[in-house]
Design a protein around this motif. Structure first.
Motif, mmCIF file in Angstrom:
data_model
loop_
_atom_site.group_PDB
_atom_site.id
_atom_site.type_symbol
_atom_site.label_atom_id
_atom_site.label_comp_id
_atom_site.label_asym_id
_atom_site.label_seq_id
_atom_site.Cartn_x
_atom_site.Cartn_y
_atom_site.Cartn_z
ATOM 1 N N LEU A 1 -3.002 4.590 5.057
ATOM 2 C CA LEU A 1 -3.183 3.139 4.952
ATOM 3 C C LEU A 1 -1.899 2.414 5.336
ATOM 4 O O LEU A 1 -1.929 1.381 6.023
ATOM 5 N N CYS B 1 -14.989 4.767 -2.326
ATOM 6 C CA CYS B 1 -13.650 5.360 -2.507
ATOM 7 C C CYS B 1 -13.024 4.911 -3.828
ATOM 8 O O CYS B 1 -11.856 5.159 -4.081
ATOM 9 N N CYS C 1 -9.763 3.613 4.213
ATOM 10 C CA CYS C 1 -9.652 4.426 3.004
ATOM 11 C C CYS C 1 -10.812 5.424 2.912
ATOM 12 O O CYS C 1 -10.598 6.613 2.634
ATOM 13 N N ILE D 1 -9.282 -1.419 -3.269
ATOM 14 C CA ILE D 1 -9.274 -1.400 -1.802
ATOM 15 C C ILE D 1 -10.657 -1.728 -1.239
ATOM 16 O O ILE D 1 -10.775 -2.257 -0.142
ATOM 17 N N ILE E 1 -3.584 9.434 1.272
ATOM 18 C CA ILE E 1 -4.362 8.199 1.477
ATOM 19 C C ILE E 1 -3.419 7.035 1.754
ATOM 20 O O ILE E 1 -3.574 6.285 2.719
ATOM 21 N N ARG E 2 -2.406 6.918 0.915
ATOM 22 C CA ARG E 2 -1.514 5.777 1.061
ATOM 23 C C ARG E 2 -0.653 5.870 2.319
ATOM 24 O O ARG E 2 -0.285 4.849 2.907
ATOM 25 N N VAL F 1 0.814 -1.222 0.000
ATOM 26 C CA VAL F 1 0.000 0.000 0.000
ATOM 27 C C VAL F 1 0.843 1.266 0.000
ATOM 28 O O VAL F 1 0.408 2.301 -0.483
ATOM 29 N N GLY G 1 -4.801 -0.315 -5.853
ATOM 30 C CA GLY G 1 -6.005 0.492 -6.043
ATOM 31 C C GLY G 1 -6.763 0.155 -7.313
ATOM 32 O O GLY G 1 -7.853 0.676 -7.534
ATOM 33 N N MET H 1 -9.819 9.780 -5.966
ATOM 34 C CA MET H 1 -8.962 8.797 -5.301
ATOM 35 C C MET H 1 -8.828 7.514 -6.128
ATOM 36 O O MET H 1 -7.741 6.968 -6.245
ATOM 37 N N GLU I 1 -9.562 4.453 -5.662
ATOM 38 C CA GLU I 1 -9.003 3.276 -4.984
ATOM 39 C C GLU I 1 -9.971 2.101 -5.114
ATOM 40 O O GLU I 1 -10.527 1.612 -4.121
#
Lengths: 522, 522
Positions: B114, B338, B383, B348, B110-111, A118, A149, B343, B345
């Protein structure tokens, strides 16, 4: 206040909705009958969904592991936070196989690989070993745009499916085809997807699925939700929760009078019962399933959790294949998860199914059916990848990984013994050895006065006992009635997951409670 | 070879299984009738599941975004890898809204969060800003045992549900109750869970759900899987894919002759059509839904993706609340993910539903129904937490976060314009402006010779065109028939997601193909 008013209105409306039970088809509870609200101008409501006009199957289903007792446990936790005085300081959640919640520490290697996947800057971190980086690089190379993602194929990232097949092949010594591997969110995702294939009446009869009693409530809940017939077969408590073929036969014969029984679920090692099936017992079950034309759901998520001397895990696939034809041609499915074993990564939601000898058109339909869910979470896929492709001897992470893995499993083994031994010392308790999995399912006798008190409280005796235990000690277990038990017997499921010191404390508290309870109701 | 033999046997068996269609109930396709194989000793099979005896609803369902064209695209990718010569070097996957797969770079913040959540040693990394660490600490404090590896409540981690409610409140200026927030694996998870509440015949009629045509195939696939009636209403292509109330009325009136229509799905911004509904249009839809007693599924996953000047996102909740009673008391659900926005993602799997004015007993049933799936993936929950609780002005990550977010959205806006403009320059093409979301859905005319050739090939004309495009250019789009379109019209959906240079290249390739195609079939 708004919620309460609304609630009152809902019930009021419910009473005014005319219902008819005349339209009963396939003796299914999942039929509703109501007059469309829009035609009832007198009680015009803003609500489209009322308790009387939603899917009755959802009203029927129960999931005891997260049932009323757990809801009460959560409320008690809130009360404790708010400073309400109780005879205890914390709730001990022995109701659910949730390892990390009970203090188990994540396996370093798993978290290193997930971290790399991630947050790619971690590749520059020299403290992370090269084998973790290789694993993460392999996983990312299987992701579109090299990112977790992106969506994966619905059946999962191809390289991970290969790794699963290689793992199975190493485990069983029997070839495994990566195209038979379907990754899913935990094992539950693929169990539900395959159960859905059976979800349709046959010649006017509801489809039936044989499940052990006691059983893991995922099955009863899904079977109820899917409007299928739950066909219980009792495990033999006197034979350490083994499967007795006569009982299987009784069960299917009785059930076929009213339903089209098409599958059998076997949980090995057992949940909630902790038994590990012998190879001979598995052979008998396979022969029975062949004779009765039953699809086998082999729930093998606890395959790493074997504690008892002399117990060994045999996969259904291995046994069935080694039995030769015709058995070796049977279609079946086996399920694995990263939530259990030594990893206990429940929240990450990783798992897989291996479908064996499945008719290609059926497999195509299965794959199509999961495509609308897009894909299982990629991080869950990455997690199961590490589980099936752990560090090998000679790799830099091997020693630490094995130390952590064996440490968890050894500690679980000790706790398994401690729990069974302690319960067997309680008055009126008998508990089979916990050969595997993460649970004990002791039987206990209750004095008549307690049974009467339960009745008065509108609870089953085992629920009554469990609620009393919770209110007096903070220990949260699941009453046997949530899993099923022979009428007139009382059980509960507890996990063996609290850390050793906490578990000792819990068992001492439990014993103290039990003595008082018996004294009170004697 | 084994697979092929098995396949032959399955078909052979299928032909020998007697079928009867006499038992038709609720004009449902989901009833099967077959003679149990175990009674047919002459053709005793090892297979329990055959194409003729599995859930017919699963055979019926289609999910075009991952349909035959995509399967062919995957095969072509494999061929390219193996060195097979093609008139192109790569497949461009414009079929699915998969941002990272098309080169979009994950948002750093975001990453970071996470990464911290899964690999806690990152808390010691001084290069990670303090606000990311705070977010991760908050999330972990909401996890049992402070680990993402523990199960969360089925509706999600409480603190994240609070953050979602606060986000909605900031967005709409209207209170939001965290207990109305249900986290799920992407939006799909909660959409399916709420659709399942409606899954039961009513007075002998199948439950109907109104969906836009064209629509996102999650709905058609789930409705088919759930044995419900898909009630299509056409979007008005001449009014930029707006909703015309007369058409909604026609649709529900016709459908109610055979089914119990109970809900309406509105996708805003539109998928696959890219429109952004005006406030007036939303008001009309709400009045219509109230009048017809329809539960509203407001699919609002593209709420961040608004490009066109003058277009603005209004949530159904905001409009309905501001309309006052009786509308403000209607029960409905809104969905967020999300996977989209800035984003992207997707893998995820994070998302939430807000259920508004839902009858408490119905909400309790809904929460119970999701409990058997244990919990949505915790990393998906983490997320969506970042999405609803992004860096605030003054926090160390704010500038970079806004730069990355605005960069993605600005680039998407430019690509939205480029795609519509370019398609409108093609002979026989007309394409509405892409006001929002991630897709264009152009209409195109086909010469009669091409329509004849499609018929000969056993394909719909739009599928034929899409297959030709794929085989000749590597561009993978989804034919309009996968989403629905007015009879006699042809469309396709393409994403606007390839990075700008790649998109230009793709559109040039596309144009070249189109000219040749027209020349060939003129």
């Amino acid at each position: 206040m708004a919620a309460r008013l609304s609630s009152i209105r809902c019930s009021w409306l419910s009473r005014h909705l005319s219902r008819s039970s005349s339209q009963s088809v396939f003796n299914s509870p999942c039929i509703i009958s109501y007059n469309s609200l829009r035609n009832m101008s007198a009680i015009k409501s803003s609500k489209c969904l009322e308790l009387d006009n939603i899917n009755p199957c959802i009203k029927t289903m129960e999931y005891a592991v997260r049932g009323p007792l757990v809801i009460r446990a959560v409320a008690i936790e809130k009360e404790l936070e708010q400073g309400v005085k109780k005879p205890f300081n914390e709730v001990i959640r022995a109701n659910i196989g949730d390892c990390h919640a009970m203090g188990q520490v994540p396996i370093t290697f798993i978290r290193q690989v997930l971290g790399l996947c991630v947050y790619e800057k971690l590749f520059d971190d020299p403290t992370i070993p090269s084998d973790a980086k290789e694993r993460a690089r392999d996983i990312l190379s299987g992701c579109k745009g090299s990112s977790l993602g992106s969506y994966s194929d619905s059946a999962g990232i191809e390289i991970i499916r290969h790794h699963c097949a290689e793992y199975i092949q190493r485990r069983d010594g029997i070839p495994s085809d990566w195209q038979n591997i379907i990754l899913s969110s935990g094992a539950s995702g693929s169990i539900k997807a395959i159960l859905a294939l059976l979800r349709c009446p046959v010649n006017g009869k509801r489809p039936g699925v044989m499940v052990p009693i006691p059983q893991y409530p995922l099955y009863s809940a899904t079977i109820a939700e899917f409007d299928m017939e739950q066909v219980g077969y009792y495990l033999d408590e006197s034979k350490n929760w083994g499967l007795d073929i006569k009982e299987l036969q009784r069960s299917v014969d009785e059930a076929r009078k009213i339903s089209a029984v098409r599958a059998i679920v076997v949980i090995n090692p057992g949940n909630p019962t902790g038994q590990v099936l012998s190879r001979e017992n598995i052979e008998e079950i396979i022969k029975f399933a062949y004779k009765e034309n039953l699809f086998i759901f082999a729930d093998e998520v606890y395959q790493d959790n074997i504690y008892a001397a002399g117990s060994k895990f045999y996969s259904f696939k291995k046994v069935l294949t080694e039995m030769g034809e015709p058995y070796s041609k049977m279609d079946m499915a086996s399920f694995m998860s990263c939530s259990k074993g030594y990893m206990g990564e429940c929240g990450i939601r990783g798992g897989y199914a291996e479908v064996i000898n499945m008719c290609p058109e059926v497999k195509a339909a299965l794959l199509k059916s999961i495509s609308a869910q897009l894909c299982p979470t990629t991080i869950g896929q990455a997690c199961i990848d590490v589980v099936v492709n752990p560090p090998k001897p000679g790799e830099p992470s091997y020693e630490l990984f094995m130390k952590e893995k064996n440490g968890v499993l050894q500690s679980l083994k000790e706790r398994a013994e401690m729990v069974a031994k302690t319960f067997n010392s309680f008055e009126g308790f008998s508990c089979n050895p916990v050969q595997g999995a993460m649970y004990a399912f002791p039987q206990f006798k209750l004095p008549q006065k307690a049974i009467d008190a339960a009745k008065k409280a509108g609870q089953t005796p085992d629920s009554f006992y469990a609620f009393q235990l919770l209110e007096n000690t903070g220990i949260c277990i699941v009453p046997g009635s949530g899993f099923g038990q022979r009428p007139g017997t009382y059980h509960f499921r507890t996990t063996i997951l609290p850390q050793p010191e906490k578990l000792k404390e819990m068992l001492a508290l439990f014993q103290e409670f039990h003595v008082k309870f018996l004294a009170q109701y004697k």
